[in-house]
Design a protein around this motif. Structure first.
Motif, PDB file in Angstrom:
ATOM      1  N   LEU A 138       0.824  -1.205   0.000  1.00 35.56           N
ATOM      2  CA  LEU A 138       0.000   0.000   0.000  1.00 35.56           C
ATOM      3  C   LEU A 138       0.861   1.260   0.000  1.00 35.56           C
ATOM      4  N   TYR A 139       1.747   1.387   0.989  1.00 36.59           N
ATOM      5  CA  TYR A 139       2.592   2.579   1.095  1.00 36.59           C
ATOM      6  C   TYR A 139       3.866   2.479   0.264  1.00 36.59           C
ATOM      7  N   LYS A 140       4.158   1.277  -0.225  1.00 32.38           N
ATOM      8  CA  LYS A 140       5.366   1.028  -1.009  1.00 32.38           C
ATOM      9  C   LYS A 140       6.614   1.289  -0.160  1.00 32.38           C
ATOM     10  N   PHE A 149      -1.556   7.967   0.498  1.00 31.34           N
ATOM     11  CA  PHE A 149      -1.230   6.777  -0.273  1.00 31.34           C
ATOM     12  C   PHE A 149      -2.227   6.662  -1.418  1.00 31.34           C
ATOM     13  N   SER A 150      -1.908   5.817  -2.379  1.00 32.93           N
ATOM     14  CA  SER A 150      -2.832   5.503  -3.470  1.00 32.93           C
ATOM     15  C   SER A 150      -2.939   3.991  -3.580  1.00 32.93           C
ATOM     16  N   ALA A 151      -4.078   3.522  -4.075  1.00 36.56           N
ATOM     17  CA  ALA A 151      -4.314   2.087  -4.113  1.00 36.56           C
ATOM     18  C   ALA A 151      -5.118   1.719  -5.351  1.00 36.56           C
ATOM     19  N   ASP A 152      -4.799   0.555  -5.917  1.00 33.15           N
ATOM     20  CA  ASP A 152      -5.579   0.005  -7.021  1.00 33.15           C
ATOM     21  C   ASP A 152      -6.720  -0.822  -6.453  1.00 33.15           C
ATOM     22  N   LEU A 153      -7.934  -0.543  -6.934  1.00 31.48           N
ATOM     23  CA  LEU A 153      -9.116  -1.233  -6.444  1.00 31.48           C
ATOM     24  C   LEU A 153      -9.528  -2.340  -7.405  1.00 31.48           C
ATOM     25  N   ASP A 154     -10.125  -3.371  -6.828  1.00 35.19           N
ATOM     26  CA  ASP A 154     -10.735  -4.412  -7.642  1.00 35.19           C
ATOM     27  C   ASP A 154     -11.971  -3.840  -8.345  1.00 35.19           C
ATOM     28  N   LYS A 155     -12.318  -4.360  -9.515  1.00 38.84           N
ATOM     29  CA  LYS A 155     -13.468  -3.847 -10.267  1.00 38.84           C
ATOM     30  C   LYS A 155     -14.787  -3.999  -9.509  1.00 38.84           C
ATOM     31  N   LYS A 156     -14.822  -4.926  -8.546  1.00 40.15           N
ATOM     32  CA  LYS A 156     -16.034  -5.118  -7.761  1.00 40.15           C
ATOM     33  C   LYS A 156     -16.101  -4.195  -6.557  1.00 40.15           C
ATOM     34  N   LEU A 193     -12.958  -1.711   4.050  1.00 41.33           N
ATOM     35  CA  LEU A 193     -12.249  -2.943   4.373  1.00 41.33           C
ATOM     36  C   LEU A 193     -11.477  -3.434   3.167  1.00 41.33           C
ATOM     37  N   GLY A 194     -10.318  -4.057   3.453  1.00 35.73           N
ATOM     38  CA  GLY A 194      -9.528  -4.664   2.394  1.00 35.73           C
ATOM     39  C   GLY A 194      -8.046  -4.473   2.601  1.00 35.73           C
ATOM     40  N   GLY A 195      -7.265  -5.454   2.181  1.00 38.88           N
ATOM     41  CA  GLY A 195      -5.822  -5.333   2.229  1.00 38.88           C
ATOM     42  C   GLY A 195      -5.219  -5.856   3.517  1.00 38.88           C
ATOM     43  N   TYR A 196      -3.897  -5.767   3.564  1.00 37.58           N
ATOM     44  CA  TYR A 196      -3.115  -6.248   4.703  1.00 37.58           C
ATOM     45  C   TYR A 196      -2.383  -5.069   5.305  1.00 37.58           C
ATOM     46  N   GLY A 197      -2.537  -4.842   6.605  1.00 39.58           N
ATOM     47  CA  GLY A 197      -1.849  -3.705   7.199  1.00 39.58           C
ATOM     48  C   GLY A 197      -1.973  -3.683   8.695  1.00 39.58           C
ATOM     49  N   ASN A 198      -1.232  -2.766   9.281  1.00 41.28           N
ATOM     50  CA  ASN A 198      -1.230  -2.635  10.729  1.00 41.28           C
ATOM     51  C   ASN A 198      -1.676  -1.264  11.186  1.00 41.28           C
ATOM     52  N   ARG A 199      -1.314  -0.221  10.435  1.00 44.20           N
ATOM     53  CA  ARG A 199      -1.656   1.137  10.840  1.00 44.20           C
ATOM     54  C   ARG A 199      -2.293   1.876   9.672  1.00 44.20           C
ATOM     55  N   PHE A 200      -3.509   1.513   9.392  1.00 51.63           N
ATOM     56  CA  PHE A 200      -4.234   2.174   8.321  1.00 51.63           C
ATOM     57  C   PHE A 200      -4.828   3.486   8.818  1.00 51.63           C
ATOM     58  N   TRP A 236      -1.533 -11.603  -3.073  1.00 53.85           N
ATOM     59  CA  TRP A 236      -0.280 -11.711  -2.315  1.00 53.85           C
ATOM     60  C   TRP A 236      -0.010 -10.396  -1.587  1.00 53.85           C
ATOM     61  N   TYR A 237       0.497 -10.508  -0.362  1.00 51.53           N
ATOM     62  CA  TYR A 237       0.920  -9.332   0.403  1.00 51.53           C
ATOM     63  C   TYR A 237       2.368  -9.542   0.856  1.00 51.53           C
ATOM     64  N   PHE A 238       3.152  -8.464   0.776  1.00 47.63           N
ATOM     65  CA  PHE A 238       4.537  -8.519   1.268  1.00 47.63           C
ATOM     66  C   PHE A 238       4.781  -7.331   2.183  1.00 47.63           C
ATOM     67  N   ASN A 239       5.404  -7.600   3.301  1.00 53.79           N
ATOM     68  CA  ASN A 239       5.705  -6.541   4.269  1.00 53.79           C
ATOM     69  C   ASN A 239       7.141  -6.667   4.754  1.00 53.79           C
ATOM     70  N   LEU A 240       7.841  -5.548   4.829  1.00 50.87           N
ATOM     71  CA  LEU A 240       9.201  -5.500   5.363  1.00 50.87           C
ATOM     72  C   LEU A 240       9.292  -4.379   6.381  1.00 50.87           C
ATOM     73  N   GLY A 241       9.636  -4.714   7.617  1.00 49.18           N
ATOM     74  CA  GLY A 241       9.913  -3.701   8.636  1.00 49.18           C
ATOM     75  C   GLY A 241       8.688  -3.257   9.407  1.00 49.18           C
ATOM     76  N   TRP A 242       8.959  -2.427  10.436  1.00 44.69           N
ATOM     77  CA  TRP A 242       7.889  -1.873  11.264  1.00 44.69           C
ATOM     78  C   TRP A 242       6.964  -0.989  10.438  1.00 44.69           C
ATOM     79  N   TRP A 243       5.709  -0.955  10.819  1.00 45.33           N
ATOM     80  CA  TRP A 243       4.752  -0.064  10.172  1.00 45.33           C
ATOM     81  C   TRP A 243       4.871   1.332  10.755  1.00 45.33           C
ATOM     82  N   PHE A 244       4.867   2.324   9.887  1.00 45.53           N
ATOM     83  CA  PHE A 244       4.858   3.723  10.347  1.00 45.53           C
ATOM     84  C   PHE A 244       4.181   4.602   9.309  1.00 45.53           C
TER      85      PHE A 244
END
Length: 741
Positions: free
Chosen positions: A415-417, A471-478, A634-641, A733-741
């Protein structure tokens, strides 16, 4: 005359008998050297000495020898000491891993953002003087020696005792034989670079083994006739092991210690050197084997030990079992040495309202609260007898010489890249108990966060926050945001959100665990998507408004880890009342509306390697706002939205958009080994307008399942997760590296 001669002979005979009796009464002293984990062999040696029936009249020790000797002198048997040692996780005790619950919410957030924090003072980085403060280890000393807290003269212990320490400022060897026994043991075993020096009566002490690892002369001066010396010091290394500067420096120090012991061993009546070739000073994981090695080496001297016991008139009495101490009565708490932080602040952190009986766990929690602030370079507490039933607790503190720290962190997620964080924090910027912190975040999404907080513990603390997030995000068509736009044909499904928030709040502790906060807030929110084909504008705006809010929050968090908890409870409830909100882009203003939301979770360990977590969250609006930026998404993988955006596995971010929702999650975490985790997650939810005012909350509209692998690294969690939802019919697929901030 004959009677006189008879009396003279009789008295002379009694004198000879008494002299013979005195000569046969042998006083035995036991000397235990230092040697780190190798010193656990002392426990095995003491078991054999006890088995032989020897009465120990004095015991002396250095470093680990002081720890084992001090426990024995206090009344523990060798078998009890073995139980204590084997129950310890010594590797855990020598670290400064304070429980997460010891930190305030402000401190928790800071600890879970930065991969590295370095003190900065006078334009210089200040590196720590040791790896550990040794607070956890000291707490155990205090608890295990609770039955002798009133004894300040170590010669009055069940077995007379002394230990050796080194004055780090003068280099002198110092004999410690009075004071607070746990503190003396702490000083004698404070290995330089591993532990900070220990302050006693204005003097700084480190490990006694630096200057006197075998204090036989001091022991003989106590009037003992026979010395049993136990040497567990490492032997000198050969050239094959001298391959680094650190090894060579250690060898140089070892030469001095070894030569000193070689000189003194000739003064020892019985010299025992356990065979410990396979163990080093840090082999704490081999505690049981090291104790067995000490016992096995001592069995060779069983005849000598039994003969020595036979020469003693005073026979050894079996040691009584010492039950674990659970509580202590405190009449008052006396803070000494602190200058920067006031009494209210310290009392608020310690959370001990005297006079009262407290458990040692409660006292340890309070000490951890103070230690976790990192405001003090040194801190130790002692107990002094006050009345017959109560003790006075004395907390000796030394303020940190620096008030500024610089923190850094790195992060990547879908999400935040890519993100890189630089933080500067300043304590006591304006007031005694304040902290100012500024995060500047570079990368694909430029952000910042400023906090100013005046911490008053139990009293009302004050906070000021300013935060910019985007942030910016790509949404599913639904996704709802696409399908709810009146049939507009979007050039792309990419949505952009930016949020500027400014808050002022006050908060206080409620029943010691809950934090209650009330405040006012201003928000500037922009939410837009790519332009519609039938629109002349470059962007299609969903929101571009100012919001003015009053809010309240109640928060509880006892989890032991935010990402991989093995136990704990979490609760957060929010109520937000938004007044007139304005927008230059839209003609109509928002009406007054409210948003209520709550989330809670519970985690429990299942066996050694499993934990199970269950959580639930929900929210609704009253008088729904005109625009959608503050709806529940709702949607996605995250800790501090942001705002009311919630993660939901199996979906892309921002998939749902509604004014109410209800969500549940179930997670099984399997610890593969060390810091590696395998997580299986299922989440379900229902969303819609007025979910709680109809039977919609009974209907599950969204489901998602995920399998993830994660490593808890010094950068924070590194995770790869695959998720699937039957409604979407494709994997995410979700990938995360490091603490969320």
């Amino acid at each position: 005359m004959q009677r006189f001669c008879f009396l003279l002979v009789f008295c002379f005979s009694l004198s000879l008998f008494a002299q013979e009796q005195k000569e046969s009464d042998v006083k035995v002293g036991v000397l235990l050297s230092g040697g780190g984990a190798r010193g656990l062999a002392h426990v095995g040696v003491l078991k054999e000495i006890e088995k032989a029936g020897i009465q120990i009249d004095y015991i002396a020790g250095t470093s680990m020898g002081a720890v084992i000797g001090g426990l024995y002198a206090s009344g523990y048997s060798a078998s009890q000491i073995e139980e204590i040692v084997l129950a310890f996780d010594l590797n855990e005790l020598i670290t400064d891993n304070f429980p997460r619950r010891s930190k305030s919410f402000f401190e928790k957030e800071a600890a879970e953002r930065y991969a590295l924090t370095i003190p900065f003072d006078d334009f210089k980085f200040q590196f720590p003087s040791s790896i550990s403060k040794g607070v956890n280890l000291y707490d155990e000393f205090v608890k295990k020696l609770a039955h002798v807290h009133s004894v300040t003269d170590f010669s009055e212990l069940p077995t007379p005792f002394f230990c050796m320490a080194t004055d780090i400022e003068t280099g002198e060897s110092v004999l410690l034989e009075n004071g607070f026994l746990p503190l003396a043991l702490n000083a004698s075993s404070a290995l330089p670079t591993l532990f900070d020096p220990i302050e006693i009566n204005g003097k700084l002490y480190v490990d006694g083994g630096v200057t006197n690892n075998y204090p036989i002369d001091e022991l003989k001066a106590k009037g003992v006739d026979y010395v049993i010396g136990v040497d567990v010091q490492s032997s000198l290394s050969d050239r094959s092991k001298l391959v680094s500067a650190a090894n060579i420096l250690m060898q140089i120090n070892q030469i001095t210690i070894t030569n000193d012991i070689e000189r003194k061993r000739t003064k020892t009546d019985l010299y025992i050197q356990p065979t410990l070739n396979y163990y080093s000073i840090i082999s704490f994981n081999d505690a049981e084997a090291i104790i067995d090695a000490g016992e096995a080496s001592s069995k060779k001297f069983a005849p000598v030990l039994e003969a020595l016991a036979a020469r003693q008139n005073t026979k050894a009495t079996p040691k009584k079992h010492i039950p674990p101490a659970t509580e202590i009565a405190l009449s008052s708490v006396d803070f000494r040495g602190n200058s920067k932080y006031g009494q209210n602040y310290l009392n608020g952190k310690l959370r001990l309202k005297t006079p009262k009986v407290f458990s040692y766990e409660k006292i340890q929690d309070g000490i951890n609260n103070i230690a976790a602030t990192k405001n003090f370079r040194r801190f130790r507490y002692t107990f002094e007898k006050d009345t017959e039933d109560f003790y006075k607790m004395i907390l000796n503190l030394e303020d940190q010489p620096f008030d500024t720290t610089i923190g850094v962190g790195v992060h990547y997620d879908d999400l935040y890249k890519s993100s890189a964080l630089i933080n500067i924090s300043q304590k006591q910027m304006l007031f005694q108990n304040d902290l100012a912190s500024f995060d500047f975040i570079l990368g694909d999404n430029l952000r910042y966060k400023f906090n100013y907080y005046i911490d008053k513990g139990f009293y009302w603390s004050i906070g000021l926050e300013s935060e910019f997030n985007q942030f910016s995000a790509d949404l599913d068509k639904k996704a709802s945001l696409i399908n709810d736009q009146g049939g507009l044909d979007f050039q792309s499904s990419r949505f952009f959100i930016s949020n500027l928030s400014n808050r002022f709040f006050v908060e206080t502790l409620f029943r010691e665990e809950f934090v209650f906060r009330v405040g006012v807030e201003h928000k500037k929110i922009i939410m837009r998507s790519s332009a519609a084909i039938n629109s002349s504008e470059q962007y299609n705006y969903l929101d571009d408004s100012h919001y003015y809010n009053v809010y309240g929050m109640l928060n509880l968090d006892t989890r032991d880890d935010i990402h991989y908890p093995s136990s704990g409870v979490y609760f957060k409830g929010d109520f937000n009342l938004s007044f007139d909100s304005s927008s230059s882009r839209f003609k109509e203003n928002h009406s007054v509306f409210s948003i209520a939301k709550a989330m809670m979770g519970y985690t429990v360990s299942i066996g050694k390697n499993y934990s199970f977590s269950i959580s639930a969250s929900g929210g609704f609006t009253i008088d729904t706002p005109n625009r959608k930026a503050l709806n529940f998404m709702l949607g996605g993988y995250g800790n501090r939205f942001l705002n009311n955006i919630q993660p939901f596995l199996g979906y892309l971010p921002l998939h749902t958009n509604s004014n109410s929702y209800l969500k549940s999650s179930f997670l099984i975490d399997y610890i593969i080994g060390g810091d590696q985790h395998l997580k299986l997650t299922a989440n379900i939810a229902t969303t819609g307008d007025n979910v709680f005012q109809s039977d919609d909350w009974r209907t599950i509209k969204h489901t998602g399942y995920a399998l993830g692998y994660g490593v808890n690294s010094f950068l924070g969690p590194i995770e790869l997760t695959y998720s699937f939802s039957p409604e979407i019919e494709k994997g995410v697929w979700y990938f995360n590296l490091g603490w969320w901030f």
